[in-house]
Every structure is written in C-alpha cells, then in structure tokens.
Design an enzyme around this catalytic site. Structure first.
Site, short mmCIF file in Angstrom:
data_model
loop_
_atom_site.label_atom_id
_atom_site.label_comp_id
_atom_site.label_asym_id
_atom_site.label_seq_id
_atom_site.Cartn_x
_atom_site.Cartn_y
_atom_site.Cartn_z
N HIS A 118 0.84 -1.20 0.00
CA HIS A 118 0.00 0.00 0.00
C HIS A 118 0.87 1.26 0.00
CE1 HIS A 118 -2.98 3.00 0.97
NE2 HIS A 118 -2.27 3.34 2.03
N GLU A 128 -6.47 9.14 -0.70
CA GLU A 128 -6.58 7.71 -0.38
C GLU A 128 -7.65 7.00 -1.20
OE1 GLU A 128 -4.76 5.70 1.30
OE2 GLU A 128 -3.61 6.95 2.67
N SER A 153 -3.92 0.40 -4.52
CA SER A 153 -3.17 -0.73 -3.97
C SER A 153 -4.08 -1.88 -3.58
CB SER A 153 -2.36 -0.27 -2.74
OG SER A 153 -3.23 0.20 -1.73
FE LIG Z 1 -2.41 5.28 2.93
#
Ligand SMILES: [Fe+2]
Length: 298
Positions: A162, A208, A227
């Site tokens: 991530h 994010e 991710s």
């Molecule tokens: Fe993050």
C-alpha cells in the site's frame, strides 16, 4: 499510513526491549509464529531507527517477495484499465521493481530525483499531525512489513505494498507530490483537533480513496484504491458524488468495508483546484465555516 491505523496492530516494547506487534485474532498471520516473528523484527527495526542515520534494511523472505510479485502482477492490468493517467505517468517514471520488494532506501533513490519525497520507516501507528506534517517536508512514514502470504490479495492493514505501490507511484509525479505537500502544510497550519480531523477526511476521500473522470470513464487516483486488488475494481460502482470539500470533510467512513461513497473529480485538474486549493488555504475558521454550512444544509 495513519488512516488505516484504526486497524493497525498496536506495537509495544517491553522493559527488556522486546518489540511485539499485537495482531488481532482474525489477522491472516495471527497463528503463524514465523510471520509474527517477522513482524516483530520489522517493527523493532523502525523503532530503533534514528532520524539522520541510514535507513534500516529489511531482509525479506522468498515468500514475502512472492507476495509482492503476485500483487504487482495482478495490479498491473488493473492499473492500465482503472488508474488515472497522472498515476500511470508517475508509475512509469518511478520504475519500481515488480519481482521483489524494494528496500525503502531504494525507493528513496528512485523518488529523490523526481520529486524529492523520501520514505522513513514506521513501526505502526503514526500520530496524525506527525504523519501529515511530515508530508510538508517531503517525508512519508511507511510500514515495511508485507501482508500474510496465505491471502496475497487482501490485507487488513496498510503494508509496504500500500505504502510504496499505492502512495509511492503517486509521490513520483510532481502534480501529486504538490498535493501531498499542501496537505502537510495544511495539517501544520491548523490549531484544533477538529480542523486536523477535517483535513484528514478530505485527504481520505481524495488522496486515499479519490476517483475522477477521464474521457468519460471513472479512474482511480487514491492510493487506497490503487493498492487494493478488490476495491479498485468496485470503485466505479460506488455512490459517486461530485467533489465537495465540506461534505468530504464530515463524511464518516468504515475501513472494514469497501467505501460505499466516493467523491469523483472532473479530471485531475479539478482535484488540484478544489482539493489542492483547500489544502493551500485552509485554517481553523474555514473549517468551522464549512462544517456550519454543511450541517445547516443537511
Ligand atoms: Fe495510505
């Protein structure tokens, strides 16, 4: 990695100096003593590191390198189809290895000439202001552990995939790097916890979990989506709402599920204008005003 920290395993150090990562009972690696020992060792590396000294190298096992390779391979085609063009440019510029986990020091060598961003190791939870404030200086706090090999396409916590594949490819592009730095400056500018949390939610729903439209298609620009093998494929089916800083800043979220509500920009330029513009100017009074407005209109 602060946001996901609600699920980050707590890390403690005993009086004798033993570092322990407390995985929850349902963590995929909870009953794997070898994995637990690896997690403890990596957390200890980060805790022992002193700023200004060389970054600690993590010695990864073959199984851990395999996890990286599998996830990078699965994400490759998904990125081509579903990532925004600025992310893909950053990914191409950074040129991360896909067959093995790079050391953070290697990531830094690749990133430095591009945008000046640098990774530093984090054992676990990094306090909100420290995590964000460091972004203003081009510093990104990163975990070094990898998810458990039994479920390579799932992680309950923010792991190095991530941090590096999600955020790193973003930080390799000057347009993203500017937004991250502005977010850091915003976090340092405000005085109240309320304003800092508001900024963290805007960050959550943009850098994010942000999506945007490019040529009429929904594309991802948030590192959490980029991710995530599963969530990146579901993003376009979320309840997509127009970029609205006030609503982003008060929107609650549950990190244990895919995000049901996402905010969708009209191209990367609109994200820069609205989200970047907010980070550039926000202060405590503005947050109060935005919260008042959105509460009154609810
Ligand atoms: Fe993050």
């Amino acid at each position: 990695m602060f946001e996901e920290a609600q699920l980050s395993a707590p890390v403690t150090r005993s009086g004798e100096g033993d570092v322990t990562v407390h995985l929850s009972d349902n963590h995929p690696g909870a009953v794997d003593p070898e994995y637990r020992a690896r997690r403890n060792a990596l957390a200890a590396l980060a805790m022992e590191w002193q700023r200004g000294t060389p970054l600690p190298a993590a010695t990864y096992t073959d199984a851990e390198h395999d996890v990286w390779r599998i996830v990078c391979s699965e994400l490759h085609g998904l990125h081509e189809r579903l990532a925004c063009s600025v992310y893909l440019e950053g990914k191409q510029r950074l040129g991360l290895p896909e067959s093995r986990i790079p050391q953070l020091v290697e990531v830094n060598e690749l990133l430095r000439p591009l945008t000046g961003f640098q990774y530093v190791p984090a054992a676990g939870l990094v306090p909100l202001l420290e995590f964000y404030g460091s972004l203003a200086d081009g510093i990104f706090h990163s975990t070094q552990y990898v998810r458990h090999h039994s479920v390579p396409l799932y992680t309950p916590e923010p792991d190095v995939l991530h941090e590096v594949v999600g955020h790193g490819n973003c930080l390799a592009h000057d347009r993203f790097a500017r937004l991250y730095r502005l977010a850091g400056a915003a976090a340092r500018r405000v005085q109240t916890t309320e304003a800092l949390e508001f900024i963290s939610k805007v960050f959550w729903f943009s850098l994010e979990f942000g999506v945007l439209r490019e040529s009429g298609k929904v594309r991802c620009y948030g590192a959490g989506l980029l991710s995530s093998y599963g969530e990146i494929q579901q993003a376009a089916q979320a309840d997509l709402r127009p970029l609205d800083i006030a609503r982003m800043g008060v929107q609650t979220y549950d990190i244990t599920h895919y995000q049901p509500i996402l905010f969708c920009g009209d191209g990367f330029g609109q994200v820069e204008d609205l989200v970047g513009g907010f980070f550039a100017e926000v202060d405590d009074d503005q947050v109060q005003r935005l919260v008042r407005e959105v509460t009154a209109s609810a």
